[in-house]
Design an enzyme around this catalytic site. Structure first.
Site, PDB file in Angstrom:
ATOM      1  N   HIS A  54       0.829  -1.217   0.000  1.00  0.00           N
ATOM      2  CA  HIS A  54       0.000   0.000   0.000  1.00  0.00           C
ATOM      3  C   HIS A  54       0.860   1.262   0.000  1.00  0.00           C
ATOM      4  O   HIS A  54       0.694   2.125  -0.884  1.00  0.00           O
ATOM      5  CB  HIS A  54      -0.962  -0.014   1.185  1.00  0.00           C
ATOM      6  CG  HIS A  54      -1.655   1.293   1.428  1.00  0.00           C
ATOM      7  ND1 HIS A  54      -2.530   1.860   0.521  1.00  0.00           N
ATOM      8  CD2 HIS A  54      -1.573   2.172   2.467  1.00  0.00           C
ATOM      9  CE1 HIS A  54      -2.972   3.016   0.990  1.00  0.00           C
ATOM     10  NE2 HIS A  54      -2.402   3.230   2.171  1.00  0.00           N
ATOM     11  N   HIS A  78       4.050   6.673   5.757  1.00  0.00           N
ATOM     12  CA  HIS A  78       2.917   7.476   6.235  1.00  0.00           C
ATOM     13  C   HIS A  78       2.022   6.765   7.251  1.00  0.00           C
ATOM     14  O   HIS A  78       1.330   7.406   8.034  1.00  0.00           O
ATOM     15  CB  HIS A  78       2.085   7.996   5.055  1.00  0.00           C
ATOM     16  CG  HIS A  78       1.170   6.992   4.439  1.00  0.00           C
ATOM     17  ND1 HIS A  78       1.568   6.143   3.428  1.00  0.00           N
ATOM     18  CD2 HIS A  78      -0.138   6.700   4.672  1.00  0.00           C
ATOM     19  CE1 HIS A  78       0.548   5.377   3.070  1.00  0.00           C
ATOM     20  NE2 HIS A  78      -0.490   5.694   3.804  1.00  0.00           N
ATOM     21  N   GLU A  82       1.078   5.502  13.041  1.00  0.00           N
ATOM     22  CA  GLU A  82      -0.272   5.112  13.461  1.00  0.00           C
ATOM     23  C   GLU A  82      -0.397   3.611  13.697  1.00  0.00           C
ATOM     24  O   GLU A  82      -1.022   3.176  14.659  1.00  0.00           O
ATOM     25  CB  GLU A  82      -1.270   5.545  12.387  1.00  0.00           C
ATOM     26  CG  GLU A  82      -2.702   5.189  12.703  1.00  0.00           C
ATOM     27  CD  GLU A  82      -3.617   5.399  11.507  1.00  0.00           C
ATOM     28  OE1 GLU A  82      -4.777   4.994  11.607  1.00  0.00           O
ATOM     29  OE2 GLU A  82      -3.148   5.935  10.490  1.00  0.00           O
ATOM     30  N   ASP A  83       0.204   2.798  12.813  1.00  0.00           N
ATOM     31  CA  ASP A  83      -0.084   1.359  12.803  1.00  0.00           C
ATOM     32  C   ASP A  83       1.067   0.469  13.247  1.00  0.00           C
ATOM     33  O   ASP A  83       0.913  -0.756  13.278  1.00  0.00           O
ATOM     34  CB  ASP A  83      -0.515   0.927  11.387  1.00  0.00           C
ATOM     35  CG  ASP A  83      -1.821   1.582  10.964  1.00  0.00           C
ATOM     36  OD1 ASP A  83      -2.611   1.946  11.851  1.00  0.00           O
ATOM     37  OD2 ASP A  83      -2.038   1.740   9.746  1.00  0.00           O
ATOM     38  N   ASP A 145      -3.090   8.437  -0.816  1.00  0.00           N
ATOM     39  CA  ASP A 145      -3.528   7.342   0.059  1.00  0.00           C
ATOM     40  C   ASP A 145      -4.986   6.983  -0.220  1.00  0.00           C
ATOM     41  O   ASP A 145      -5.345   5.806  -0.372  1.00  0.00           O
ATOM     42  CB  ASP A 145      -3.342   7.779   1.517  1.00  0.00           C
ATOM     43  CG  ASP A 145      -3.893   6.779   2.514  1.00  0.00           C
ATOM     44  OD1 ASP A 145      -3.399   5.638   2.560  1.00  0.00           O
ATOM     45  OD2 ASP A 145      -4.841   7.139   3.252  1.00  0.00           O
ATOM     46  N   ASP A 266     -22.053  15.736 -27.051  1.00  0.00           N
ATOM     47  CA  ASP A 266     -20.620  16.062 -26.989  1.00  0.00           C
ATOM     48  C   ASP A 266     -19.885  15.073 -26.078  1.00  0.00           C
ATOM     49  O   ASP A 266     -19.434  15.401 -24.992  1.00  0.00           O
ATOM     50  CB  ASP A 266     -20.397  17.503 -26.529  1.00  0.00           C
ATOM     51  CG  ASP A 266     -21.057  17.803 -25.198  1.00  0.00           C
ATOM     52  OD1 ASP A 266     -22.063  17.155 -24.879  1.00  0.00           O
ATOM     53  OD2 ASP A 266     -20.556  18.677 -24.476  1.00  0.00           O
TER      54      ASP A 266
END
Length: 699
Positions: A54, A78, A82-83, A145, A266
């Site tokens: 990812h 990134h 957090e993870d 992301d 169009d």
């Protein structure tokens, strides 16, 4: 950008970076990948693939936009704070403060409790804004992301697909548009349409493929004709590309203009890229000489750029084979900024990058909004409003162009000049003529603001201002200068709403105390002020004061009769018992009932006016006016026939207007008195049964 057909590898990313980064920086990017792979070891996405793919994909999206070294490294890391167990300090030690700051800005809030998903989303958006204010690369990574998450959204359940797609359509795609990131914006919008309306997407895709196959030869012919004619006139170094319009774009056009697929003409666009601005207008004249232009379909975004810095000439033409074609003409510089938007700031060497300047102007506007917003949710809603502008271009007396949202008023212009100008405005001049500050502006007008040092904002200005910046500045000033008047207004609105409930039992001290605590108000006065400023919805306060303990919130009031109360019935939609209705509360008119789908009610909600859903159980003997439209053949005695027919079911005609359609048809606009929607249905059926009546509709 095309949807990835295979997994993106670190070798693919480094191969792309080698084209524009020094070798040493590419090596450090690979080192960042190794740190991310170690940190995310053992983590997997819903699709089953290792999580580290990812951040590689996110970094690849940014590399396609040629973002700088720090942004690519931050993209790979990134999600680490957090993870994983990796900390801000670890990133500072390994890659420096600049990378760590960007990663910290992208990280979501952790360790805080939220009352709802909306509040969490709003808090995250607010944090994102504050990080953006010091480094725009934060939002670049956030958008990349979200784009990769949308590309892989098929791996999650249907409920989550809908939630993420709707969130993306409301926030991320509009931000990408605002920042001029057209490639990201277009793909996000296409994916949102695919997941929100999968059946419609598949049907349209099939129809487009079928039509494009049939007309492929014509598009090649048009491209060659344009190139040949431009070369004849000396423009032989022109790039021309043809494309079919995106499925989402065609769907939006069908929906907004109520067209069938066969009526969308169009569907094909051509992009003509020349060397400079002069050649843009030269090419326009040549192409207009080649194909006949469609009147009213020319737009000059070169002289008047879009709010995100986009510049181009747009024209729609009658092409061969009875098809309409859209042609966009722009210079190489304009095309570069159109594709890269704010990203051009990091690798475009010229100083005057419009997108970067305009993005920072927008960011400054959002910072003003967040400073004057009471809650994160309020800020999020205001920011959403600011993401969907249609522009009006007006001029200052010195000839400077000011861009404002569609339907802006003279008061909004004053606040666009400066907050102090807005706060002391007394009137305006449009093209030399004195006008009220509530006058709606149109493109091309010259506006002059007349000020007085003793003037100050009034609560009524909140109903005039359209721009978020103007509303925020007015609220900020009112809080400081007009707290007494606001408290009176808020108390009046709340007491009126309580009266409409037909519940005359007093509110206990315990409920008042609970209400103030839950709504974070230190006193009744503060609650009244927040109600007057629409910072607290009236329905929330009513629920807190009247609901039983543990009872779910119910954002509506009940009215059993309207006699003797300040209740009015809107003449725009003529509500009657049985309709789904809502009421707008004002200090002057009391409660005005509207049908729930009424355009004026929708507009009032957008302007933050106080409104409530109303459970309306009318007295059986009350009658209410309603407007119906009857299409009839033009023959003698038909009015008497209609009047006699409805008189038999005890319905009266209160007002009548006749429209002459032609010598064979007439349209009657009838205002009739009826008790409820059931009697209205019976009346319309009775009229429709008459032989000379073609149709009966409620207006």
């Amino acid at each position: 950008m095309n949807l990835p057909e295979k997994r993106i590898l670190i070798s693919d990313l480094c191969g792309l970076l080698n084209a524009y980064m020094p070798e040493e920086q590419v090596k450090n990017v690979y080192r960042a990948y190794m740190v991310a792979a170690t940190a995310h070891d053992g983590q997997y996405r819903r699709s089953g693939e290792a999580y580290v793919f990812h951040p590689i994909s996110v970094a690849m999206i940014l590399a396609e936009l040629k973002l700088d070294y720090y942004c690519i490294v931050a993209a790979l890391l990134h999600d680490c704070i957090e993870d994983t167990t990796l900390t801000h300090e670890n990133i500072v030690d390994e890659f420096g403060e600049e990378v760590a700051h960007i990663v910290q800005g992208v990280s979501k809030l952790t360790g805080l409790e939220f009352h709802s998903n909306l509040e969490k989303q709003a808090q995250n958006f607010r944090k994102l804004l504050l990080a953006m204010s010091t480094d725009m690369r934060v939002i670049m990574i956030k958008l990349a992301d979200r784009l990769h998450n949308m590309r892989t959204l098929q791996s999650v359940n249907r409920e989550k697909q809908l939630r993420i797609a709707k969130d993306t359509a409301e926030i991320h795609a509009p931000i990408a548009r605002r920042l001029g990131l057209n490639s990201i914006k277009s793909e996000l919008e296409e994916l949102c349409f695919k997941f929100i309306h999968p059946y419609r997407y598949e049907v349209l895709e099939h129809k487009i493929r079928k039509r494009y196959g049939n007309l492929n030869k014509i598009t090649i012919q048009i491209e060659q004709e344009i190139k040949h004619r431009l070369a004849q006139e000396g423009l032989d170094k022109v790039q021309i590309s043809g494309r079919k319009k995106a499925t989402n774009s065609i769907y939006k056009k069908m929906k907004s203009k109520h067209l069938k697929f066969s009526e969308v003409l169009d569907m094909y666009g051509f992009r003509v890229i020349v060397d400079n601005v002069d050649q843009c207008y030269q090419a326009l004249g040549i192409i207009h000489n080649l194909y006949k232009p469609l009147p009213g379909k020319f737009k000059d975004y070169v002289a008047l750029p879009k709010v995100n810095g986009y510049q181009s000439l747009h024209t729609v033409l009658f092409g061969p084979g009875k098809i309409f074609i859209e042609v966009q003409i722009r210079s190489k510089d304009m095309d570069f900024i159109s594709e890269y938007g704010i990203a051009a700031h990091w690798h475009y060497k010229k100083k005057n990058v419009n997108s970067a300047e305009l993005a920072n102007n927008w960011l400054g506007s959002l910072l003003d909004i967040q400073q004057n917003s009471g809650t994160s949710i309020e800020f999020l809603e205001k920011a959403k409003d600011d993401l969907f502008p249609s522009e009006v271009f007006v001029f200052t007396p010195k000839g400077e162009i000011i861009q404002l949202p569609y339907k802006s008023r003279a008061l909004d212009f004053a606040y666009a000049i400066h907050t102090n100008v807005g706060n002391h405005t007394v009137k305006a001049k449009i093209d030399g003529v004195n006008v009220d500050i509530a006058t709606e502006l149109r493109s091309g007008q010259t506006i002059e603001i007349i000020t007085d040092k003793n003037a100050k904002p009034k609560p009524s200005w909140l109903q005039i201002a359209v721009t978020v910046r103007g509303k925020s500045a007015i609220k900020a000033n009112l809080k400081e200068e007009s707290s007494y008047e606001l408290a009176q207004l808020g108390e009046h609105l709340l007491n009126n709403a309580l009266d409409y409930q037909d519940n005359h039992s007093p509110i206990s001290k315990k409920k008042w105390k609970t209400c103030l605590i839950e709504l974070k108000c230190s006193s009744k006065k503060e609650l009244y002020i927040k109600i007057a400023l629409s910072e607290i919805l009236l329905s929330f306060a009513l629920n807190k004061l009247q609901g039983q303990e543990g009872e779910a919130s119910n954002n509506r009031i009940s009215i059993t009769n309207t006699k003797g109360k300040a209740v009015n019935f809107a003449r725009c939609c003529y509500p009657i018992p049985g309709d789904k209705v809502a009421g707008i509360l004002t200090n002057s008119k009391g409660l005005t009932l509207h049908r729930f789908d009424c355009g004026n009610l929708i507009h009032a909600k957008q302007k933050d006016e106080q409104w409530l859903e109303v459970d309306w159980q009318a007295d059986k003997n009350e009658e209410f006016e309603v407007l119906i439209r009857v299409e009839i053949e033009n023959r003698r005695g038909m009015l008497a026939s209609i009047a006699n027919a409805i008189a038999k079911i005890n319905v009266n005609i209160e007002h009548l207007e006749v429209e002459e359609r032609d010598h064979t048809m007439r349209a009657l606009n009838l205002i009739i008195s009826t008790k409820n929607i059931a009697q209205l249905d019976e009346t319309m059926y009775t009229i429709k049964s008459l032989k000379f009546v073609h149709s009966v509709t409620r207006v």
